[in-house]
Motif scaffolding. Structure first.
Motif, PDB file in Angstrom:
ATOM      1  N   LYS A  98      36.123  46.473  45.634  1.00 53.95           N
ATOM      2  CA  LYS A  98      37.583  46.441  45.797  1.00 53.95           C
ATOM      3  C   LYS A  98      38.049  45.002  46.019  1.00 53.95           C
ATOM      4  O   LYS A  98      39.026  44.556  45.440  1.00 53.95           O
ATOM      5  N   ILE A  99      37.326  44.273  46.871  1.00 53.42           N
ATOM      6  CA  ILE A  99      37.681  42.877  47.144  1.00 53.42           C
ATOM      7  C   ILE A  99      37.532  42.038  45.878  1.00 53.42           C
ATOM      8  O   ILE A  99      38.360  41.183  45.569  1.00 53.42           O
ATOM      9  N   GLU A 100      36.477  42.318  45.122  1.00 55.01           N
ATOM     10  CA  GLU A 100      36.244  41.583  43.881  1.00 55.01           C
ATOM     11  C   GLU A 100      37.377  41.818  42.889  1.00 55.01           C
ATOM     12  O   GLU A 100      37.862  40.886  42.252  1.00 55.01           O
ATOM     13  N   LYS A 101      37.823  43.086  42.766  1.00 54.33           N
ATOM     14  CA  LYS A 101      38.949  43.386  41.867  1.00 54.33           C
ATOM     15  C   LYS A 101      40.198  42.655  42.335  1.00 54.33           C
ATOM     16  O   LYS A 101      40.930  42.075  41.537  1.00 54.33           O
ATOM     17  N   SER A 102      40.432  42.677  43.653  1.00 55.55           N
ATOM     18  CA  SER A 102      41.593  41.995  44.206  1.00 55.55           C
ATOM     19  C   SER A 102      41.511  40.492  43.944  1.00 55.55           C
ATOM     20  O   SER A 102      42.489  39.854  43.545  1.00 55.55           O
ATOM     21  N   THR A 103      40.334  39.922  44.140  1.00 53.97           N
ATOM     22  CA  THR A 103      40.132  38.497  43.909  1.00 53.97           C
ATOM     23  C   THR A 103      40.299  38.157  42.434  1.00 53.97           C
ATOM     24  O   THR A 103      40.904  37.146  42.084  1.00 53.97           O
ATOM     25  N   THR A 104      39.778  39.015  41.561  1.00 55.02           N
ATOM     26  CA  THR A 104      39.909  38.798  40.125  1.00 55.02           C
ATOM     27  C   THR A 104      41.386  38.846  39.715  1.00 55.02           C
ATOM     28  O   THR A 104      41.852  37.988  38.956  1.00 55.02           O
ATOM     29  N   ASN A 105      42.125  39.818  40.256  1.00 55.83           N
ATOM     30  CA  ASN A 105      43.561  39.905  39.954  1.00 55.83           C
ATOM     31  C   ASN A 105      44.298  38.674  40.461  1.00 55.83           C
ATOM     32  O   ASN A 105      45.152  38.122  39.782  1.00 55.83           O
ATOM     33  N   ARG A 106      43.943  38.246  41.652  1.00 57.78           N
ATOM     34  CA  ARG A 106      44.593  37.059  42.218  1.00 57.78           C
ATOM     35  C   ARG A 106      44.282  35.824  41.370  1.00 57.78           C
ATOM     36  O   ARG A 106      45.150  35.008  41.113  1.00 57.78           O
ATOM     37  N   LEU A 107      43.032  35.711  40.941  1.00 61.49           N
ATOM     38  CA  LEU A 107      42.651  34.590  40.093  1.00 61.49           C
ATOM     39  C   LEU A 107      43.432  34.597  38.784  1.00 61.49           C
ATOM     40  O   LEU A 107      43.915  33.557  38.327  1.00 61.49           O
ATOM     41  N   GLN A 108      43.603  35.772  38.176  1.00 67.61           N
ATOM     42  CA  GLN A 108      44.381  35.879  36.941  1.00 67.61           C
ATOM     43  C   GLN A 108      45.838  35.487  37.185  1.00 67.61           C
ATOM     44  O   GLN A 108      46.446  34.776  36.373  1.00 67.61           O
ATOM     45  N   THR A 123      33.160  45.722  48.606  1.00 69.41           N
ATOM     46  CA  THR A 123      33.001  44.458  47.896  1.00 69.41           C
ATOM     47  C   THR A 123      33.612  44.550  46.503  1.00 69.41           C
ATOM     48  O   THR A 123      34.256  43.608  46.034  1.00 69.41           O
TER      49      THR A 123
END
Length: 172
Positions: A32-42, A30
């Motif tokens: 890792k997914i959160e970091k990926s989602t945060t990067n995508r959001l940025q 979760t």
């Protein structure tokens, strides 16, 4: 009875440890997914920001072209006023020529000269007068053509930029 309770407690302990390991694994995934989602959001926020900058730049360019169009419309108005005054002058000139033609024919004007030099000067005057009238017609026609071309050109630009302006509105 206490042996069974120890075995049950050991099983509960093992199950709890397995559950903790499983939850830890899920938390890591979760995270890792959160970091990926945060990067995508940025990245998406940066993309939106850049698009808004592009749209803002396009809107500023449209405003500059709108200023050009307004300036050119002023030039068109000035040319229209010039054409109007030239036409008025030409109308007066034609009226005067018509009135003078009825009163004194060109031939009578020449023949009534006192001498050959005066007749020659009158002939040159009539020639220049006719040439002047022809030039006035050419000037009016060319100004009218320039005005029409400019009007068409500016209307095309205006339509194109109004289309851009309706398309290029900020997203956020």
């Amino acid at each position: 009875g206490s042996g069974q309770s120890i075995n049950d407690l050991k099983k509960k302990k093992e199950n709890a440890e397995k559950e903790i390991q499983y939850i830890s694994k899920l938390l890591n995934e979760t995270q890792k997914i959160e970091k990926s989602t945060t990067n995508r959001l940025q990245l998406l926020n940066n993309k939106i920001k850049q698009r808004n900058l592009l749209i803002s730049s396009i809107n500023q360019e449209i405003d500059v072209y709108q200023g050009f169009i307004e300036d050119n419309n002023l030039v068109v108005e000035m040319i229209e006023e010039d054409i109007k005054s030239i036409k008025e002058e030409y109308a007066k000139l034609i009226l005067s020529a018509y009135q003078n033609k009825n009163a004194n024919d060109n031939i009578m004007f020449l023949l009534s000269s006192e001498n050959f030099n005066q007749a020659h000067r009158r002939f040159l005057y009539l020639k220049r007068y006719t040439s002047f009238r022809e030039n006035q017609v050419k000037l009016i026609t060319s100004l009218q053509n320039i005005l029409n071309e400019k009007t068409i050109k500016f209307e095309k630009k205006k339509c194109r930029w109004h289309l851009w302006k309706t398309i290029a509105t900020p997203l956020f």
